[in-house]
Write a protein that holds these residues in place. Sequence first.
Motif, PDB file in Angstrom:
ATOM      1  N   SER A   1       0.845  -1.183   0.000  1.00  0.00           N
ATOM      2  CA  SER A   1       0.000   0.000   0.000  1.00  0.00           C
ATOM      3  C   SER A   1       0.879   1.231   0.000  1.00  0.00           C
ATOM      4  N   GLY A   2       0.262   2.383  -0.145  1.00  0.00           N
ATOM      5  CA  GLY A   2       1.028   3.618  -0.154  1.00  0.00           C
ATOM      6  C   GLY A   2       0.152   4.779  -0.535  1.00  0.00           C
ATOM      7  N   PRO A   3       0.752   5.929  -0.789  1.00  0.00           N
ATOM      8  CA  PRO A   3      -0.024   7.126  -1.112  1.00  0.00           C
ATOM      9  C   PRO A   3      -0.873   6.952  -2.361  1.00  0.00           C
ATOM     10  N   VAL A   4      -2.090   7.477  -2.308  1.00  0.00           N
ATOM     11  CA  VAL A   4      -2.979   7.432  -3.467  1.00  0.00           C
ATOM     12  C   VAL A   4      -3.106   8.806  -4.120  1.00  0.00           C
ATOM     13  N   ILE A   5      -2.569   9.836  -3.468  1.00  0.00           N
ATOM     14  CA  ILE A   5      -2.435  11.154  -4.076  1.00  0.00           C
ATOM     15  C   ILE A   5      -1.015  11.634  -3.806  1.00  0.00           C
ATOM     16  N   ALA A   6      -0.476  12.431  -4.728  1.00  0.00           N
ATOM     17  CA  ALA A   6       0.884  12.937  -4.578  1.00  0.00           C
ATOM     18  C   ALA A   6       0.973  14.303  -5.225  1.00  0.00           C
ATOM     19  N   ALA A   7       1.866  15.141  -4.691  1.00  0.00           N
ATOM     20  CA  ALA A   7       2.019  16.506  -5.183  1.00  0.00           C
ATOM     21  C   ALA A   7       3.488  16.823  -5.412  1.00  0.00           C
ATOM     22  N   GLY A   8       3.800  17.367  -6.577  1.00  0.00           N
ATOM     23  CA  GLY A   8       5.154  17.766  -6.910  1.00  0.00           C
ATOM     24  C   GLY A   8       5.299  19.275  -6.937  1.00  0.00           C
TER      25      GLY A   8
END
Length: 282
Positions: free
Chosen positions: A2-9
């Motif tokens: 599992s892990g992040p389902v949204i990410a921001a750069g």
Amino acid sequence: MSGPVIAAGRRHSVGLRADGTVVAAGTGTSGECRVEDWAEVVAVAAGNVHPAPNTGRSHSVGLRADGRVLATGWNGDGQCDVASWRDVTVVAAGWRRTLGLVADGTVRAAGRRHEGACDVGRWREVVGLACGDWHSVGVRADGTAVAVGNNRRGQCAVDSWRDVTAVAAGYLHTVGLGADGRVSAVGERSAGACDVGGWRDVVAVAAGSYHTVGVTAAGRVLAVGGNDAGQCEVAGWRAIVAVAAGSAHTLGLRADGTVVAAGDNAYGQCDVADWPAIRSPH
């Protein structure tokens, strides 16, 4: 797995849809938004939170259900050279760098090595990861933390942390979430991103360049630090189950799968209101 389902750069945002495909918003000048062909993805990450104008190029990373890793975008330091990785369970992306946690508790790294942030070869029994700009942080199975890379503001001073369940890393600061719902932070304090000592009942954290975000058990969102673009104006958000922080913007995932955003939208990185339902992080 599992892990992040949204990410921001720096200038883009990435979301994992319920069907395992991926959607992106923002600039795509380096190909970081070319995720439309990805499938069977279970977690996402976005690189490059550095705020400097000349570092806008970035990359996106996706973890597949079979333990393989996808990457697209700027590859100037080999940060997208992850096609050979196998048995990966967690991915993280930073400035010119990608980390992958292998099922056996070891960590792999690709990308820029100048500051030592890729020196993770000796890490063992790791269960969680985070990438700052110039440093990398890991959570061990025993609840301790480890960090490598640039430490000029004390952002790697995590040796004393105990009972840590998750970590987040920004430009020059590191955040740790404790099993008791309290939050710790080390590193650059001038912008206020480390002012988390009063937070309670927190279940998730994220770190942008100069700000820190937390989600409480009640679905409220806390934010401290730099707010020049309104990235900390999240007090009105409700029913939030996950957050992500970029250089100067913040994303929040609602329980119903919709996404809200605050902060810098100069490149369309906050244009997420029309995204299809995003997968639950649990």
